[in-house]
Scaffold this motif. Structure first.
Motif, PDB file in Angstrom:
ATOM      1  N   GLY A   1       0.452  -1.362  -0.570  1.00 24.59           N
ATOM      2  CA  GLY A   1       0.011  -0.343  -0.124  1.00 24.59           C
ATOM      3  C   GLY A   1       0.766   1.592   0.092  1.00 24.59           C
ATOM      4  N   ALA A   2      -0.083   2.593   1.252  1.00 27.72           N
ATOM      5  CA  ALA A   2       1.603   3.312   0.717  1.00 27.72           C
ATOM      6  C   ALA A   2       3.014   3.597   0.775  1.00 27.72           C
ATOM      7  CB  ALA A   2       0.782   4.087   2.105  1.00 27.72           C
ATOM      8  N   GLN A   3       3.047   4.811   0.622  1.00 25.91           N
ATOM      9  CA  GLN A   3       4.653   4.350   0.814  1.00 25.91           C
ATOM     10  C   GLN A   3       5.241   4.236   2.379  1.00 25.91           C
ATOM     11  OE1 GLN A   3       7.245   3.275  -1.448  1.00 25.91           O
ATOM     12  NE2 GLN A   3       4.716   3.100  -2.506  1.00 25.91           N
ATOM     13  N   ILE A   4       6.075   4.329   2.927  1.00 35.30           N
ATOM     14  CA  ILE A   4       6.277   3.745   4.566  1.00 35.30           C
ATOM     15  C   ILE A   4       7.884   4.828   4.755  1.00 35.30           C
ATOM     16  CG2 ILE A   4       7.075   3.157   6.362  1.00 35.30           C
ATOM     17  CD1 ILE A   4       5.402   0.585   5.435  1.00 35.30           C
ATOM     18  N   TYR A   5       7.620   6.313   5.417  1.00 37.39           N
ATOM     19  CA  TYR A   5       9.045   6.998   5.668  1.00 37.39           C
ATOM     20  C   TYR A   5       8.672   6.434   7.463  1.00 37.39           C
ATOM     21  CZ  TYR A   5       9.500   8.787   1.019  1.00 37.39           C
ATOM     22  OH  TYR A   5       9.166   8.753   0.064  1.00 37.39           O
TER      23      TYR A   5
ATOM     24  N   THR B   1      -4.653  -0.185   3.505  1.00 35.31           N
ATOM     25  CA  THR B   1      -5.638   0.139   2.867  1.00 35.31           C
ATOM     26  C   THR B   1      -5.539   1.822   2.008  1.00 35.31           C
ATOM     27  OG1 THR B   1      -5.778   1.275   4.897  1.00 35.31           O
ATOM     28  CG2 THR B   1      -6.581  -0.346   4.985  1.00 35.31           C
ATOM     29  N   MET B   2      -3.994   1.614   2.358  1.00 36.70           N
ATOM     30  CA  MET B   2      -4.086   3.136   1.464  1.00 36.70           C
ATOM     31  C   MET B   2      -3.525   3.111  -0.005  1.00 36.70           C
ATOM     32  SD  MET B   2      -2.262   5.233   4.162  1.00 36.70           S
ATOM     33  CE  MET B   2      -1.679   6.915   4.073  1.00 36.70           C
ATOM     34  N   ARG B   3      -2.993   4.058  -1.292  1.00 36.33           N
ATOM     35  CA  ARG B   3      -2.808   3.699  -2.629  1.00 36.33           C
ATOM     36  C   ARG B   3      -1.635   3.987  -2.546  1.00 36.33           C
ATOM     37  NH1 ARG B   3      -6.148   7.886  -2.851  1.00 36.33           N
ATOM     38  NH2 ARG B   3      -4.251   9.312  -3.755  1.00 36.33           N
TER      39      ARG B   3
ATOM     40  N   ILE C   1       3.238   7.202   4.425  1.00 36.85           N
ATOM     41  CA  ILE C   1       2.849   7.176   5.748  1.00 36.85           C
ATOM     42  C   ILE C   1       3.927   8.320   6.476  1.00 36.85           C
ATOM     43  CG2 ILE C   1       2.574   6.075   7.970  1.00 36.85           C
ATOM     44  CD1 ILE C   1       1.109   4.383   5.949  1.00 36.85           C
ATOM     45  N   ILE C   2       4.044   8.702   7.054  1.00 41.61           N
ATOM     46  CA  ILE C   2       6.087   8.467   8.032  1.00 41.61           C
ATOM     47  C   ILE C   2       5.843   8.290   9.647  1.00 41.61           C
ATOM     48  CG2 ILE C   2       7.260  10.836   9.229  1.00 41.61           C
ATOM     49  CD1 ILE C   2       6.319  12.444   7.274  1.00 41.61           C
ATOM     50  N   ILE C   3       6.042   7.188   9.236  1.00 36.48           N
ATOM     51  CA  ILE C   3       6.536   6.423  11.714  1.00 36.48           C
ATOM     52  C   ILE C   3       7.560   7.045  11.805  1.00 36.48           C
ATOM     53  CG2 ILE C   3       5.966   4.809  12.904  1.00 36.48           C
ATOM     54  CD1 ILE C   3       6.080   3.162  10.694  1.00 36.48           C
ATOM     55  N   ASN C   4       7.106   7.544  13.285  1.00 41.88           N
ATOM     56  CA  ASN C   4       8.222   8.126  14.189  1.00 41.88           C
ATOM     57  C   ASN C   4       8.971   6.117  14.292  1.00 41.88           C
ATOM     58  OD1 ASN C   4       9.814   9.323  15.679  1.00 41.88           O
ATOM     59  ND2 ASN C   4       8.491  10.903  16.844  1.00 41.88           N
ATOM     60  N   LEU C   5      10.057   6.495  14.338  1.00 38.52           N
ATOM     61  CA  LEU C   5      10.815   5.359  14.919  1.00 38.52           C
ATOM     62  C   LEU C   5      11.692   6.112  15.701  1.00 38.52           C
ATOM     63  CD1 LEU C   5      12.154   2.411  15.257  1.00 38.52           C
ATOM     64  CD2 LEU C   5      13.269   2.932  12.863  1.00 38.52           C
TER      65      LEU C   5
END
Lengths: 271, 400
Positions: free
Chosen positions: B76-80, B370-372, B377-381
């Protein structure tokens, strides 16, 4: 006139000082507290501060923390604390009862629900350690409308401005915390307390009770000589803790200590 | 939100939440702190010193890393990933301790105290105290001392005194209680460095402001790398400092969704969790009004989470406000789901996350599909997982 105001007025007329014990409701057992309150009145106390147990008593030292834990182990609560006060009131109409505790149990009950319940239990005053005047208006007004006093704390580092504010919002009496720290800590410096009381008295006509660090008849006398009343808590609860399986023995020792404090305080007015 | 977000008010309120609920002895202390905070946050010299420390000592800016392989796997979405795990001491906590310690120095305080759960904040505090030559005492629940013994050793190496707290549930909330008791006793020479966006005003706003560098950098980096803003932000929430740090600079960007992930422990339905926003109620604890885990009598309930850093019965008052207004959403993730997130990131990207941050990873595994594919998405690691090796090994029955 509120029961608290009347009590302090009567004491002032005879030059006597208020002796104010603090015990935690339900410690060591809920069945013990009402009898303990009556016994303390017999020993000559003027006002009773009834501690409402709370899971996170951040202003209290280890002695009162453990009292809270013991009471909570018996499912003690704000509601059941008021039940105890109510039961005490059935046979004592004179001695003012002040609830002392933390805000969250009151929030859980809702301010109005609490004020109504306190009125039904004939509570005279409420002292909420973590409710400074800036946040207290709503709760204070609800209590005031029901004739219940709100007692506020003053500390060694309280400014003139702060003292004036407490004089405005507080009623019944002001509670001066005589040292920086938690309950049951350290040793009193009577010169410091005396200087601070002079400053406080410049800004308020409310009676000032002094607590934190009152351990025996001697410290009670020293403090009584400075303020209008003396609060003793951890020293009493230590007696309960020393005789957990023999509450009658604890009661006798508490009565003995309070009687000695009463005598010491009354020796001041005889001077 | 059409109006520009400008919380809290001058008495520290986020709507009905926040405020100052402390004993009288601490009132002068929080007033003194607030005056210093208001003054120095606008003092160019202070800001310059802090920025220099964040660059040369902490290692900022932290990278914004495109987790391409993991993104493709989830489909799904691109994860950063905002790499706060790469900061000096291994988590976002140091952003705040650098700021508060410089403030303590300006205020002439010689003694630092702190509470800690996972030990990350304790380590970050001991670190800056060592660097500035300040006495440092860290309060830590004895349960946490046992499960985070590596961090306890680190703090001691850094010259801090670690006090194991035996009262109550012996976790983070009890450490906070004890730190407050210390502060009230030593208020003249002591600065209390609170590690999260809780406590009496100005702490929730001040800690947020020190952590907001996460979101400011992430916003700029995302624009530089992708030419657009992210569609969603994901961060774990215990007290909520890493989440608010990421969220705050995006609050006025209505298109950016925000997800603060609470710790569901064994599952919210079991009652054994640390998710006050999901299953708590408003109340007052540790100086502010917020959502709390408390029973009908207002007593605080014991919390449960595999991650010590999320094992707290309250949450920052600003999160309470963002929840009520609907600006942010607060889903929850169980211990088991968090472990899946932990393994997924480790195997797919070669990055071992802290168990706290693993909650954000696990939620992203639900959200991203669930996203294109053109969404971001930005996750705080927020921290690295080295400290959790013992907990993981024990959980999986491995002897180290």
């Amino acid at each position: 006139m509120s029961r608290l105001a009347a009590t302090f007025e009567a004491l002032a007329k005879t030059g006597r000082k208020a002796l104010i014990p603090f015990i935690t409701a339900g410690d060591p057992h809920p069945n013990f507290t009402v009898a303990m309150m009556h016994a303390m009145v017999e020993a000559g106390v003027d006002v009773i501060e009834l501690g409402v147990p709370f899971s996170d008593p951040v202003a209290d030292g280890p002695v009162i923390q453990r009292a809270s834990e013991r009471a909570l182990a018996h499912k003690m609560s704000l509601k059941r604390t008021m039940d105890i006060a109510s039961e005490f009131r059935q046979t004592n109409q004179q001695t003012p009862v002040v609830l002392m505790g933390y805000l969250n149990p009151i929030e859980a009950m809702s301010y109005e629900g609490f004020a109504n319940a306190a009125q039904r239990a004939d509570i005279d005053g409420v002292l909420t350690v973590d409710l400074p005047p800036e946040e207290a208006k709503e709760c204070c007004d609800l209590l005031k409308a029901r004739g219940i006093d709100t007692i506020f704390l003053l500390a060694p580092n309280s400014s003139d401005e702060r003292i004036k504010k407490m004089d405005e919002v507080g009623s019944g009496y002001l509670y001066y915390v005589s040292l920086k720290g938690v309950t049951g800590a350290g040793h009193l410096n009577s010169v410091d307390v005396e200087n601070k009381l002079q400053q406080i008295k410049q800004h308020t006509r409310l009676p000032v009770a002094i607590g934190f660090g009152v351990k025996d008849a001697e410290t009670a006398k020293t403090i009584g000589n400075i303020g209008d009343g003396v609060v003793v808590g951890s020293a009493l609860i230590s007696k309960i803790e020393a005789h957990l399986d023999q509450p009658e023995l604890a009661k006798n020792e508490i009565v003995a200590l309070l009687t000695a404090m009463r005598l010491a305080l009354d020796s001041l007015s005889a001077l | 939100m059409t109006e520009k977000y400008n919380m809290p008010d001058e008495r520290g309120h986020f709507g009905p939440y926040g405020g100052i609920f402390v004993a009288e002895t601490l009132i002068p202390a929080v007033q003194e702190l607030n005056a210093a905070y208001q003054r120095y946050m606008h003092d160019p010299e202070f800001i310059a010193e802090m920025d220099a420390d964040l660059q040369h000592y902490v290692g900022r800016p932290s990278p914004l890393y495109h987790a391409e392989r993991w993104s493709n796997e989830l489909g799904g979405a691109q994860i950063y990933l905002k790499r706060e795990d790469l900061n000096h001491t291994g988590s976002h906590k140091i952003n705040n301790t650098v700021g508060q310690a410089l403030l303590a120095k300006r205020m002439g305080k010689t003694r630092i105290i702190a509470e800690t759960g996972a030990g990350q904040h304790g380590v970050a505090t001991a670190t800056v105290a060592a660097r500035l030559g300040l006495e440092c005492v860290v309060y830590m629940g004895s349960v946490d001392v046992a499960r985070q013994s590596l961090n306890v050793y680190r703090m001691k190496l850094l010259g801090a005194t670690v006090i194991a707290v035996e009262s109550g549930s012996k976790t983070l909330k009890d450490a906070l209680n004890e730190a407050l008791r210390d502060w009230v006793t030593n208020v003249d020479n002591t600065f209390y460095i609170i590690g999260t966006v809780a406590g009496p005003h100005p702490y929730p706003a001040m800690v947020r402001d020190f952590q907001a560098i996460i979101g400011r950098e992430a916003r700029q980096q995302c624009l530089e790398q992708t030419g657009r803003l992210p569609d969603a932000l994901v961060a774990c929430v215990g007290g909520g400092s890493n989440a608010i740090g990421l969220f705050h600079p995006f609050i006025n960007d209505a298109s950016v969704k925000m997800y603060g992930v609470e710790a569901a422990g064994d599952g919210v339905e079991t009652g054994r969790h640390s998710a006050p926003l999901s299953a708590g109620r408003p109340g007052v604890l540790h100086g502010n009004r917020t959502y709390l885990m408390s029973d009908d009598d207002g007593e605080i309930i014991e919390t449960h989470s595999i991650s010590a850093g999320l094992d707290y019965p309250g949450v920052g008052p600003e999160h309470a406000w963002l929840k009520d207004t609907g600006r942010a959403q607060y889903p929850n993730i169980t211990d088991n789901e968090a472990l899946e997130g932990f393994h997924a990131l480790t195997l797919m990207e070669g990055i071992i996350p802290a168990l706290e941050s693993s909650h954000a990873m696990a939620y992203t595994m639900k959200l991203a599909p669930t996203m294109r594919k053109d969404q971001i998405i930005i996750i705080n690691l927020s921290g690295r997982g080295d400290k959790d090796m013992q907990t993981m090994a024990k959980r999986e029955g491995i002897e180290l």
